[in-house]
Write a protein that holds these residues in place. Sequence first.
Motif, PDB file in Angstrom:
ATOM      1  N   THR A 626       0.878  -1.455  -0.080  1.00  0.00           N
ATOM      2  CA  THR A 626      -0.139   0.129   0.150  1.00  0.00           C
ATOM      3  C   THR A 626       0.683   1.076   0.063  1.00  0.00           C
ATOM      4  O   THR A 626       2.115   1.099   0.927  1.00  0.00           O
ATOM      5  CB  THR A 626      -0.867  -0.111   0.878  1.00  0.00           C
ATOM      6  N   VAL A 627       0.954   2.463  -0.800  1.00  0.00           N
ATOM      7  CA  VAL A 627       1.614   3.435  -1.393  1.00  0.00           C
ATOM      8  C   VAL A 627       0.510   4.603  -1.122  1.00  0.00           C
ATOM      9  O   VAL A 627      -0.482   4.581  -0.645  1.00  0.00           O
ATOM     10  CB  VAL A 627       2.127   3.711  -2.519  1.00  0.00           C
ATOM     11  N   ARG A 628       0.552   6.375  -0.930  1.00  0.00           N
ATOM     12  CA  ARG A 628       0.102   7.067  -1.094  1.00  0.00           C
ATOM     13  C   ARG A 628       1.110   7.333  -2.725  1.00  0.00           C
ATOM     14  O   ARG A 628       2.412   8.126  -2.336  1.00  0.00           O
ATOM     15  CB  ARG A 628       0.597   7.907   0.186  1.00  0.00           C
ATOM     16  N   ALA A 635      -3.636  13.520  -1.615  1.00  0.00           N
ATOM     17  CA  ALA A 635      -3.488  12.369  -0.961  1.00  0.00           C
ATOM     18  C   ALA A 635      -4.705  10.961  -1.559  1.00  0.00           C
ATOM     19  O   ALA A 635      -5.364  10.887  -1.138  1.00  0.00           O
ATOM     20  CB  ALA A 635      -2.353  12.121  -0.757  1.00  0.00           C
ATOM     21  N   THR A 637      -4.653   6.857  -1.304  1.00  0.00           N
ATOM     22  CA  THR A 637      -3.681   5.844  -0.693  1.00  0.00           C
ATOM     23  C   THR A 637      -4.725   4.502  -1.847  1.00  0.00           C
ATOM     24  O   THR A 637      -6.079   4.456  -2.193  1.00  0.00           O
ATOM     25  CB  THR A 637      -4.539   5.354   0.409  1.00  0.00           C
ATOM     26  N   VAL A 663      -8.955   3.634   0.708  1.00  0.00           N
ATOM     27  CA  VAL A 663      -9.175   3.242   2.102  1.00  0.00           C
ATOM     28  C   VAL A 663      -9.085   4.208   3.205  1.00  0.00           C
ATOM     29  O   VAL A 663     -10.090   4.466   3.921  1.00  0.00           O
ATOM     30  CB  VAL A 663      -7.624   3.136   2.433  1.00  0.00           C
ATOM     31  N   ASP A 664      -8.752   5.710   2.381  1.00  0.00           N
ATOM     32  CA  ASP A 664      -9.070   6.786   2.736  1.00  0.00           C
ATOM     33  C   ASP A 664     -10.719   7.857   2.286  1.00  0.00           C
ATOM     34  O   ASP A 664     -10.366   8.844   2.744  1.00  0.00           O
ATOM     35  CB  ASP A 664      -7.892   7.503   2.741  1.00  0.00           C
ATOM     36  N   GLU A 693       4.814   7.817  -1.914  1.00  0.00           N
ATOM     37  CA  GLU A 693       5.372   7.065  -0.245  1.00  0.00           C
ATOM     38  C   GLU A 693       4.961   6.242   0.150  1.00  0.00           C
ATOM     39  O   GLU A 693       3.876   5.540  -0.386  1.00  0.00           O
ATOM     40  CB  GLU A 693       4.623   8.053   1.042  1.00  0.00           C
ATOM     41  N   ARG A 694       5.540   5.853   1.194  1.00  0.00           N
ATOM     42  CA  ARG A 694       4.759   4.283   1.675  1.00  0.00           C
ATOM     43  C   ARG A 694       3.951   4.444   2.792  1.00  0.00           C
ATOM     44  O   ARG A 694       4.192   4.976   3.522  1.00  0.00           O
ATOM     45  CB  ARG A 694       5.645   3.362   1.953  1.00  0.00           C
ATOM     46  N   ALA A 695       2.761   3.964   2.544  1.00  0.00           N
ATOM     47  CA  ALA A 695       1.785   4.011   3.782  1.00  0.00           C
ATOM     48  C   ALA A 695       1.817   3.432   5.230  1.00  0.00           C
ATOM     49  O   ALA A 695       1.935   2.829   5.013  1.00  0.00           O
ATOM     50  CB  ALA A 695       0.222   3.708   2.969  1.00  0.00           C
ATOM     51  N   VAL A 700      -4.318   7.979   8.478  1.00  0.00           N
ATOM     52  CA  VAL A 700      -4.615   8.749   7.063  1.00  0.00           C
ATOM     53  C   VAL A 700      -3.556  10.216   7.133  1.00  0.00           C
ATOM     54  O   VAL A 700      -4.432  11.039   8.120  1.00  0.00           O
ATOM     55  CB  VAL A 700      -6.224   9.582   7.006  1.00  0.00           C
TER      56      VAL A 700
END
Length: 705
Positions: A626-628, A635, A637, A663-664, A693-695, A700
């Motif tokens: 999972t990344v952002r 942003a 996710t 997710v968010d 980015e790595r989530a 959140v």
Amino acid sequence: MNRPSPVRVARTTCPHDCPSTCSLEVEVLDAHTIGRVRGSTENTYTAGVICAKVARYAERVHSPKRLLKPLLRTGPKGSGQFREIGWEEALDRVAEAFLAAEAAHGAESVWPYFYAGTMGQVQRDGINRLRHAKKYSEEFGSICTNLAWTGWIAGTGRLTGVDPREMAKSDLVVIWGTNAVATQVNVMTHAIRARKERGARIAVIDVYRTATMDQADIGLVLRPGTDAALACAVMHVLFRDNLADRAFLASHSDVPEELEAHLATRTPEWAAAITGLTVGEIEGFARAIGTTPKTFFRLGYGFSRQRNGTVAMHAASCVPVVAGSWRHEGGGAFHNNGAIFKIDKSLVEGSDLRDPSVRRLDQCRIGAILNGDSVSLKGGAPVKAMLIQNTNPLSVAPDQEKVRSGFAREDLFVAVHEQFMTDTARMADVVLPATMFLEHDDLYRGGGNQYLLLGPKVIEPPGEARENHRVICDLAGRLGASHPGFDMTAREHVDWMLRKGGYGTFEGLVDRPLIDCQPEYETAHFLGGFGYPDGRFRFAPNWTEVAASNDGPMGPWRDMPRLPDQWDVIETATDAHPFRLVTPPARNFLNSSFAETATSAAKEGAPTVKMHPADLARLGLADGETVRLVNERGAVTLAVKSYDGLQIGVLVAEGIFPNTAFVDGRGINTLTGADQPAPYGGAAFHDVKVRVERAIPAEVLPFGP
């Protein structure tokens, strides 16, 4: 022994926002139920082939998620808390809110908002009749076609092209900027026929290896926003190697000598550095075109969804002129056939009531508009009330954080007429249940083909669902709006348009509901001249005089290149945002439609973003992690998917999933921008810079530059 009664088969038309506009044969099991849906062979463009999502349309029509009764919001906006009410109360509430907004802030504070959830001429465009009768704010419909159509018309002078069925007579089919397997399967029907019957080659140009490219003989994966560089280098090779059709250029174009001189420095080496393609790939593609007279260019919308998209479309459309492809049956180019149809929509739209002094608000700028941006509001009143039909802006519009905050305003009244509880409907004050295409009458034009098509009502709607046309007429009565179009049924509107255009009558088309409007060969190939008064294709168009839909010049139009060229106004990757994101369609969705059906949702799974394995390794990410994706707009996710069919530094996130699938709760258009590209605006959905980015699980994080 009793034999089962034969199943009635109704002939109708697919209504969705797709160039194919397929003719359908629908099994009617009873007055409320359909069975199988097939493509019609009577339509020689459909040729019996339709996409899988429409073939399983019974699942959508009879979905348990259909909205069946009017709803009134009872909880906070976006909470999904509603109670059922009757139609009379619902319409009264909408009318009262509109009248209150008009009394307090003027008629322009009401903004009817719509787009192409249906392409039917009555059910889609009738909302404009109410708009004009009441002098509500107008809508500049910029979100889909502006960049592409402007680029095409800039060169040809007219939104027409070669009969798309001629692909089957081609020796080289160039599919540029469209994943036809996923978005308009009929392109592949005719391209594959050319391969089987003539040994034709298929070339595909895109920013990632698509299902269409998997079927290609020549596949070019270039960097997003660099299509014009490729087109220029191809034309350079044609001139350099004496493969240009100089006779056609002399008789059919404006400044061929100037173009040749300009392209002298646009070498394959120059383009390779920009596109990420090899010199050999560019040379080979150019030579394939130059040595194949019957080259058919099928130019899609995808590569125009960049800030330089109009310039890119124009540059690509120049290639068949330089090659002389237009001279040959099975050669030339096609983008859209919108200009061939002679449909008078004055009664549908109430155009005789239109007041040109009423402001026109840009559909793509809905976020800024609802947040009170004075420039986007053209210095006028805030938008206080909306009726939304045929679109889902809280999912599909760019700059979603602003869209979301705008719809959250407590002083904004919103009525949404919908088939399902979409992201936008969930934010409404009143939700009205809408019919589907099989439950009302309408008329359709084939953008990607040459047919005018009837869409007669086939079954009764479920519950209390009502067609768009009836809702508009019912509101008109409550709002004191008057026009003959409000006193007609949808079928009467269709019949009037058919008669006015010399196409016959509604009843006359029921048994065979299509009319082939294809112009004759010489007209379609522009052999008698292109669409300008002097008959010459424009390599050097006057950008602000192009006869495409517009609301005046927008964006950096003064800086647009005079001749075909790479124009660097895209969102270039930076150290802070080193990736370029593209957001193309998913195979089982159509914009945000079909995401509500179980089969389509299951086939697409969860939202993902494709990344090159080298980028994954460099960032220390694992496939499926999972990344952002982050930029200054917001942003998102989602899971990352390793994919080697794109260039390093490029990301691809397919499909417009519901916000609730993330997710968010923030969908992919959180990241896309709503600035207005030159020269006439539009939406640059495939032109986005982000960082990855790595989530952090179960957290959140804030977003920012």
